[in-house]
Design a protein around this motif. Structure first.
Motif, PDB file in Angstrom:
ATOM      1  N   ALA B  65       0.923  -1.175  -0.002  1.00 53.85           N
ATOM      2  CA  ALA B  65       0.101   0.015  -0.034  1.00 53.85           C
ATOM      3  C   ALA B  65       0.771   1.290  -0.232  1.00 53.85           C
ATOM      4  O   ALA B  65       0.755   2.191  -0.776  1.00 53.85           O
ATOM      5  N   LEU B  66       1.966   1.395   0.745  1.00 48.83           N
ATOM      6  CA  LEU B  66       2.754   2.434   0.993  1.00 48.83           C
ATOM      7  C   LEU B  66       3.583   2.728  -0.275  1.00 48.83           C
ATOM      8  O   LEU B  66       3.683   3.659  -0.888  1.00 48.83           O
ATOM      9  N   PHE B  67       4.024   1.482  -0.839  1.00 46.75           N
ATOM     10  CA  PHE B  67       4.780   1.501  -2.039  1.00 46.75           C
ATOM     11  C   PHE B  67       4.260   2.011  -2.982  1.00 46.75           C
ATOM     12  O   PHE B  67       4.841   2.723  -3.961  1.00 46.75           O
ATOM     13  N   SER B  68       2.879   1.878  -3.367  1.00 45.81           N
ATOM     14  CA  SER B  68       2.054   2.237  -4.342  1.00 45.81           C
ATOM     15  C   SER B  68       1.539   3.753  -4.194  1.00 45.81           C
ATOM     16  O   SER B  68       1.776   4.427  -5.160  1.00 45.81           O
ATOM     17  N   VAL B  89       6.001 -10.148  -2.001  1.00 46.90           N
ATOM     18  CA  VAL B  89       6.088  -8.748  -2.005  1.00 46.90           C
ATOM     19  C   VAL B  89       6.894  -8.170  -2.903  1.00 46.90           C
ATOM     20  O   VAL B  89       6.450  -7.426  -3.777  1.00 46.90           O
ATOM     21  N   ALA B  90       7.953  -8.813  -3.129  1.00 46.06           N
ATOM     22  CA  ALA B  90       9.086  -8.161  -4.185  1.00 46.06           C
ATOM     23  C   ALA B  90       8.585  -8.265  -5.563  1.00 46.06           C
ATOM     24  O   ALA B  90       8.596  -7.441  -6.131  1.00 46.06           O
ATOM     25  N   LYS B  91       7.853  -9.499  -5.941  1.00 39.82           N
ATOM     26  CA  LYS B  91       7.259  -9.851  -7.042  1.00 39.82           C
ATOM     27  C   LYS B  91       6.295  -8.646  -7.602  1.00 39.82           C
ATOM     28  O   LYS B  91       6.280  -8.116  -8.714  1.00 39.82           O
ATOM     29  N   GLN B  92       5.402  -8.471  -6.446  1.00 39.80           N
ATOM     30  CA  GLN B  92       4.187  -7.373  -6.894  1.00 39.80           C
ATOM     31  C   GLN B  92       4.948  -6.280  -7.162  1.00 39.80           C
ATOM     32  O   GLN B  92       4.478  -5.121  -7.953  1.00 39.80           O
ATOM     33  N   MET B  93       6.110  -5.751  -6.268  1.00 44.65           N
ATOM     34  CA  MET B  93       6.624  -4.429  -6.310  1.00 44.65           C
ATOM     35  C   MET B  93       7.161  -4.103  -7.566  1.00 44.65           C
ATOM     36  O   MET B  93       7.186  -3.141  -8.230  1.00 44.65           O
ATOM     37  N   THR B  95       6.353  -5.500 -10.268  1.00 45.04           N
ATOM     38  CA  THR B  95       5.371  -5.192 -11.434  1.00 45.04           C
ATOM     39  C   THR B  95       4.843  -3.831 -11.263  1.00 45.04           C
ATOM     40  O   THR B  95       4.650  -3.276 -12.281  1.00 45.04           O
ATOM     41  N   ILE B  96       4.578  -3.342 -10.214  1.00 45.35           N
ATOM     42  CA  ILE B  96       4.230  -1.782  -9.793  1.00 45.35           C
ATOM     43  C   ILE B  96       5.256  -0.733 -10.248  1.00 45.35           C
ATOM     44  O   ILE B  96       4.760  -0.004 -11.211  1.00 45.35           O
ATOM     45  N   PRO B 112      14.971 -18.677  -1.754  1.00 40.32           N
ATOM     46  CA  PRO B 112      14.611 -19.446  -3.019  1.00 40.32           C
ATOM     47  C   PRO B 112      15.506 -18.607  -4.141  1.00 40.32           C
ATOM     48  O   PRO B 112      15.450 -17.192  -4.130  1.00 40.32           O
ATOM     49  N   GLY B 113      15.858 -19.366  -5.313  1.00 42.41           N
ATOM     50  CA  GLY B 113      16.668 -18.621  -6.408  1.00 42.41           C
ATOM     51  C   GLY B 113      15.683 -17.711  -6.996  1.00 42.41           C
ATOM     52  O   GLY B 113      15.966 -16.593  -7.628  1.00 42.41           O
ATOM     53  N   GLU B 114      14.468 -17.891  -7.030  1.00 43.05           N
ATOM     54  CA  GLU B 114      13.541 -17.173  -7.728  1.00 43.05           C
ATOM     55  C   GLU B 114      13.458 -15.980  -7.181  1.00 43.05           C
ATOM     56  O   GLU B 114      13.448 -14.776  -8.027  1.00 43.05           O
ATOM     57  N   THR B 115      13.544 -15.641  -5.913  1.00 45.26           N
ATOM     58  CA  THR B 115      13.101 -14.337  -5.265  1.00 45.26           C
ATOM     59  C   THR B 115      14.651 -13.486  -5.380  1.00 45.26           C
ATOM     60  O   THR B 115      14.522 -12.542  -5.422  1.00 45.26           O
ATOM     61  N   LEU B 116      15.763 -14.493  -5.248  1.00 50.04           N
ATOM     62  CA  LEU B 116      17.131 -13.899  -5.393  1.00 50.04           C
ATOM     63  C   LEU B 116      17.231 -13.205  -6.640  1.00 50.04           C
ATOM     64  O   LEU B 116      17.861 -11.901  -6.752  1.00 50.04           O
ATOM     65  N   ALA B 117      16.668 -13.847  -7.819  1.00 46.57           N
ATOM     66  CA  ALA B 117      16.759 -13.291  -9.129  1.00 46.57           C
ATOM     67  C   ALA B 117      15.653 -12.044  -9.265  1.00 46.57           C
ATOM     68  O   ALA B 117      16.140 -11.059 -10.195  1.00 46.57           O
ATOM     69  N   LEU B 118      14.997 -11.799  -8.459  1.00 47.08           N
ATOM     70  CA  LEU B 118      13.919 -11.054  -8.418  1.00 47.08           C
ATOM     71  C   LEU B 118      14.683  -9.642  -7.831  1.00 47.08           C
ATOM     72  O   LEU B 118      14.179  -8.394  -8.619  1.00 47.08           O
ATOM     73  N   VAL B 119      15.265  -9.578  -6.921  1.00 49.18           N
ATOM     74  CA  VAL B 119      15.579  -8.449  -6.029  1.00 49.18           C
ATOM     75  C   VAL B 119      17.047  -8.087  -6.485  1.00 49.18           C
ATOM     76  O   VAL B 119      17.847  -8.726  -7.137  1.00 49.18           O
ATOM     77  N   ASP B 120      17.448  -6.879  -6.179  1.00 51.42           N
ATOM     78  CA  ASP B 120      18.602  -6.190  -6.758  1.00 51.42           C
ATOM     79  C   ASP B 120      19.971  -6.705  -5.861  1.00 51.42           C
ATOM     80  O   ASP B 120      21.095  -6.843  -6.363  1.00 51.42           O
ATOM     81  N   ARG B 121      19.547  -6.727  -4.506  1.00 46.97           N
ATOM     82  CA  ARG B 121      20.731  -7.073  -3.659  1.00 46.97           C
ATOM     83  C   ARG B 121      20.118  -8.034  -2.402  1.00 46.97           C
ATOM     84  O   ARG B 121      19.070  -7.788  -2.190  1.00 46.97           O
TER      85      ARG B 121
END
Lengths: 615, 153
Positions: B65-68, B89-93, B95-96, B112-121
Motif C-alpha cells: 500500500a505504501l509502495f503504491s 511482496v518483491a514480485k508485486q513491487m 510489477t508496480i 529461493p533462487g527465484e526470489t534472489l533473481a527478482l531482487v537487486d541485492r
C-alpha cells in the motif's frame, strides 16, 4: 444340446411306440367286438330255429292226434292235440321275442301262424262234427284238412329256411371278419413296426447325438476344470506372498514355495499336519502364542486379519515379522470347506518404517533448526544494530539506556530459544517421568517464539498436573507436530487451545490432551489419509510424515490419536485428541528384543538413523 | 576490515558532495518492511542516522500500500513474514514500479533462487550495519548514475 431338449427327445422316443401300440389295441378291440356281435347273431338264429322246430313238433303231434281221434273217436287221442296247443301258446311269445329285430321273419312267422290258425279252426270244427256223430270220413273233407296243414308246413318251412339262411350268412360274415382280424392284425403290426422303426430310428439317432454331444461337453468341461486347477495351482505357486490352504479340520493341504521358505517346511512334509504345527505364530510383544487363524476364521466365519506385531517362528527357529490374513474357503452350500492363509514377511518393511521414522525425526529437527537459526538471526541483527547505534558518539544517556535495554531483551530471547531447542532434542533410552503440563508449556513457548510470533494465541488451560511415564523427546515431537499444525492451519488472530485432563481409555488410566484450533479445518478426503505417510496439506512446507510418526510414537506409548475437523460454519476448526496412558504400557522388553534382531538388517540404513532412539 | 572500508567509502562520499549530501540523502526515501517490530524500529534509527527518510511496514500488504502511494527510492524487505512472504511482496513491487531497487534483508541463508533473481541485492541479517548501509548506498548510487546517464542518451 441342453438338458431340456435331451429330455424331450427321450420322451418322444418312448411316446411314439406307446401311441402306436394304443392305436393297435383300439383297432383290435373294435374288431373283436364285431366278432363277438356276429357270434351272438348266429347263436340267436340257432335259438330261433330250435324254437321253431319245437313248435312244429307240437303242431305235428296235434295233427296226428286229430287224425287218430277222427278214426277211432277215442277222446284220449285229443290229449296231444290240446297239450300241443297249450305248449305252442307258451313257446310263441319266446319266438316272437327272438325275431323282433327282423320284420321279414316276423311277417313269415305271422303268415305261418295264420295258416296254422286256419287249420286249427278246421280241426276244431272236425272235432265238433265227430262229437255230434256227423260223418267226417269224407275224403274231400280230409283233403281240405291236409291242404290246410300243408300250407302251414310250407309257410313254416319258409320261415325256418330263411332263418337258416340268415344264420349261415352271419356265420360266414363272422368267419370273414375273423380272417380280416387276422389279416388286419398282421398288417397293422407290420405297418406299425415299420412306422416305429422309421420314427424310432430318427429319434434314437437324435438321442444318441444328444448323448454323445453331452458326453463331449462333459469331457471338455472336465478338461477345462483340470486346466483351471492347474492354472490356479501354478498361480498360487508363483504368487509373491506365502499361501497355505487347509481343509475344514485345519490340516494342511497346500503350501506355495514362499510359504515353504518362511515356515521351513516343504509341502510334502507338512501335508496333513495340523496348521499350528507348521505355522507357529507368537505376539511380538508378549511372546505368547497368537490365536490360531483357523479357529479365528471358524469362529467369526469371515475373512480375518492377524493381530498386529505377529511373529512367525520357522522350523529352524528363525523369526519373521509377518502381516497376514485368513479367509474361509466355502463349499457351494456356504459351509466352510477349508481355510486359506495369505501372509508376507514384513521384517524388511518394519526396518524401512523405522528408518523412515528416524529420518522424519531428523527432518523435523532440521526444519526446526532452520527456523531456530532464523529466529536467532533476528535478535542478533537487532543487537548488532543497537551496538552500532551506541557506538555513535551523538547519543545521550537516556537514549543509550533505552538501546541497552533493547539489546538485553533481544539477547534474552536468543537464550530462551536456545534453551527450548536443547530440551527438544534430548534423547532418552528408557521411559522417565514426564510432567505433561511443563512439556506442553515448553513446546507451546517454542512454537510461540518461532512460528506464532504473537500473531496467534496459544492458550494452555489448567488441567492435568501429574506425570506420565514415557519418552519425553518423542512426546515433545508429537506435541510439536500437533501444535505446529494447529498454528499453521490458522490465520492471524487464530486461537489454539490446549487442554488436558485425567481420564481412562480401554481400562488404562492416562491423560487426554486436546489441541483445538479455529483454523481452516481438514477436508473429509484429507482426513482419511492423515495418518498415512506423505500425506500433507502443506505442500512444500511439510514432509507429510508428522502425523504418521506421531501416531507410531503414541502407539509405542500405548496411546491413541484422533482428529475431528469441521471445515465450515461457526464450529470451524480442528481438534486433535491425544491419549497417553500413565505408564508407557509397554513394550520395553519386546522393543529391546525387536531391536536386537532388527539391528543387523538395519546396518545399511545406520547412517541415517543415528537419532533413532530404538537403535 | 569491513567497517573501515565503509568509513573510507562514506568519507569519500561525504567529502565529495559536501553540503549537498544532506540535501540529496534527505530526498531519499527508504521503505523498511519487517514483521519484527523491535528490529524494525532499531533499523529505522540507523537509517535515519544516515540521513534517509524511512517509512516502515510490518506486513506485505501494508508495504504494498505504501509502495503504491508514496515515492520510494529503495525497499529494504524481510523475507520470512507470516501471511505474505518477501518473495511475493518483491514480485508485486517489481510489477508496480520495476525501477525501484529492492534489497532483501533476511535471516535465512538459503533464499529461493527465484526470489534472489527478482531482487537487486541480498544481505543476511546479523551482518554488521555498515554492510547494509554500504549496500544501500551502492544501490542508490547506481540508480543515480543511471538517471544521470539517461539524458545523455
Amino acid at each position: 444340446m441342453d438338458k431340456i431338449t435331451f429330455q424331450k427327445l427321450l420322451r418322444r422316443a418312448f411316446l411314439v411306440p406307446l401311441v402306436l401300440a394304443m392305436f393297435l389295441a383300439v383297432a383290435l378291440i373294435y374288431e373283436v367286438q364285431f366278432l363277438v356281435n356276429s357270434a351272438a347273431t348266429v347263436e340267436n338264429s340257432d335259438h330261433v330255429i330250435q324254437l321253431a322246430e319245437q313248435i312244429y313238433r307240437t303242431r305235428v303231434d296235434q295233427e296226428t292226434g286229430l287224425r287218430a281221434y277222427l278214426l277211432t273217436r277215442d277222446e284220449s287221442f285229443l290229449q296231444p292235440y290240446d297239450h300241443g296247443r297249450l305248449e305252442a301258446q307258451t313257446l310263441l311269445p319266446q319266438l316272437r321275442q327272438l325275431i323282433s329285430s327282423s320284420p321279414e321273419q316276423q311277417a313269415r312267422n305271422t303268415a305261418a301262424l295264420q295258416a296254422f290258425t286256419d287249420w286249427s279252426s278246421f280241426a276244431d270244427n272236425a272235432i265238433a262234427m265227430a262229437r255230434a256223430g256227423q260223418d267226417v270220413d269224407d275224403p274231400g273233407f280230409q283233403l281240405r284238412g291236409k291242404a290246410l296243414m300243408d300250407r302251414y308246413r310250407q309257410l313254416r318251412t319258409e320261415f325256418v329256411t330263411s332263418e337258416e339262411q340268415r344264420r349261415n350268412q352271419d356265420l360266414s360274415n363272422s368267419r370273414r371278419t375273423l380272417t380280416f382280424v387276422h389279416a388286419s392284425v398282421v398288417v397293422l403290426c407290420f405297418v406299425i413296426g415299420i412306422v416305429l422303426a422309421l420314427i424310432e430310428r430318427k429319434q434314437l439317432t437324435l438321442l444318441s447325438q444328444a448323448f454323445s454331444s453331452a458326453l463331449d461337453t462333459a469331457r471338455t468341461r472336465a478338461a477345462e476344470a483340470r486346466e483351471q486347477k492347474e492354472w490356479f495351482h501354478t498361480t498360487l505357486k508363483s504368487i509373491g506372498d506365502a499361501v497355505i490352504a487347509t481343509n475344514a479340520e485345519g490340516t494342511i493341504s497346500f503350501m506355495n514355495p514362499i510359504a515353504e521358505g518362511l515356515t521351513g517346511w516343504t509341502l510334502d512334509e507338512a501335508r496333513d499336519k495340523p496348521l499350528a504345527d507348521v505355522f507357529r505364530i507368537v505376539s511380538e510383544q508378549t511372546r505368547q502364542t497368537v490365536e490360531n487363524p483357523i479357529d479365528k476364521v471358524r469362529r467369526l466365519n469371515r475373512i480375518v486379519g492377524l493381530a498386529n506385531h505377529t511373529v512367525l517362528i520357522s522350523r529352524n527357529g528363525q523369526e519373521f515379522a509377518i502381516d497376514d490374513s485368513g479367509a474361509p474357503i466355502r463349499d457351494p452350500s456356504g459351509g466352510i470347506a477349508g481355510i486359506v492363509l495369505v501372509f508376507r514377511d514384513i521384517t524388511q518393511q518394519r526396518g524401512l518404517e523405522a528408518a523412515l521414522q528416524s529420518n522424519e525425526r531428523l527432518a523435523v529437527a532440521g526444519r526446526l533448526s532452520a527456523s531456530i537459526a532464523h529466529e536467532i538471526h533476528n535478535p542478533l541483527d537487532t543487537v548488532g544494530n543497537v551496538l552500532y547505534l551506541m557506538g555513535q558518539q551523538t547519543r545521550n544517556q537516556p537514549e543509550l539506556q533505552k538501546l541497552l535495554e533493547t539489546a538485553q531483551r533481544e539477547v534474552q530471547r536468543v537464550t530462551q530459544i536456545s534453551k527450548n531447542m536443547l530440551s527438544l532434542h534430548r534423547e532418552s533410552r528408557t521411559p522417565v517421568f514426564v510432567p505433561i503440563s511443563d512439556l506442553l508449556k515448553g513446546v507451546a513457548a517454542l512454537i510461540e517464539e518461532t512460528i506464532a510470533k504473537g500473531k496467534r494465541q496459544i492458550r494452555i488451560e489448567p488441567g492435568f498436573e501429574g506425570e506420565i511415564e514415557g519418552y519425553p523427546s518423542e512426546l515433545r515431537q508429537v506435541f510439536t507436530n500437533v501444535i505446529k499444525n494447529a498454528v499453521e492451519a490458522t490465520t492471524d488472530g487464530g486461537i489454539i487451545r490446549i487442554s488436558s485432563l485425567a481420564t481412562r481409555q480401554d481400562g488404562n488410566s492416562g491423560v487426554l490432551v486436546r489441541v483445538t484450533d479455529n483454523g481452516t479445518g481438514i477436508s473429509e478426503e484429507m482426513q482419511a489419509r492423515l495418518f498415512s505417510p506423505f500425506a500433507s496439506t502443506k505442500q512444500e512446507n511439510g514432509s507429510g510424515l508428522g502425523l504418521w510418526v506421531s501416531r507410531s510414537i503414541l502407539e509405542k506409548h500405548g496411546g491413541t490419536i484422533q482428529i475431528d475437523s469441521v471445515t465450515d460454519g461457526q464450529a470451524r476448526g480442528t481438534t486433535v485428541s491425544i491419549f497417553v496412558p500413565l505408564k508407557a504400557t509397554s513394550r520395553r522388553r519386546t522393543e529391546n528384543l525387536a531391536m536386537d534382531t532388527a539391528q543387523p538388517r538395519l546396518k545399511g540404513l545406520a547412517e541415517t538413523s543415528v537419532h533413532n532412539p530404538s537403535s | 576490515m569491513v567497517p573501515s572500508l565503509y568509513f573510507v567509502l562514506a568519507t569519500c562520499f561525504f567529502s565529495d558532495i559536501g553540503p549537498a549530501m544532506d540535501v540529496v540523502n534527505a530526498r531519499k526515501v527508504i521503505l523498511c518492511v519487517d514483521d519484527e517490530a523491535v528490529g524494525l524500529s532499531v533499523r529505522k534509527m540507523i537509517l535515519e542516522s544516515q540521513g534517509y527518510r524511512v517509512l516502515t511496514a510490518e506486513s506485505g500488504p501494508d508495504a504494498l500500500a505504501l509502495f503504491s502511494s508514496e515515492t520510494i527510492d529503495l525497499v529494504v524487505l524481510d523475507y520470512a513474514m507470516p501471511g505474505m512472504h518477501g518473495g511475493v511482496v518483491a514480485k508485486q513491487m517489481k510489477t508496480i514500479k520495476p525501477a525501484t531497487p529492492i534489497l532483501m534483508l533476511s535471516a535465512y541463508v538459503d533464499l529461493p533462487g527465484e526470489t534472489l533473481a527478482l531482487v537487486d541485492r541480498s544481505v543476511t541479517k546479523g551482518e554488521p550495519p555498515p554492510v547494509l548501509l554500504a549496500a544501500i548506498a551502492h544501490l542508490l548510487d547506481h540508480r543515480e548514475l543511471d538517471r544521470g546517464a539517461m539524458p545523455a542518451n
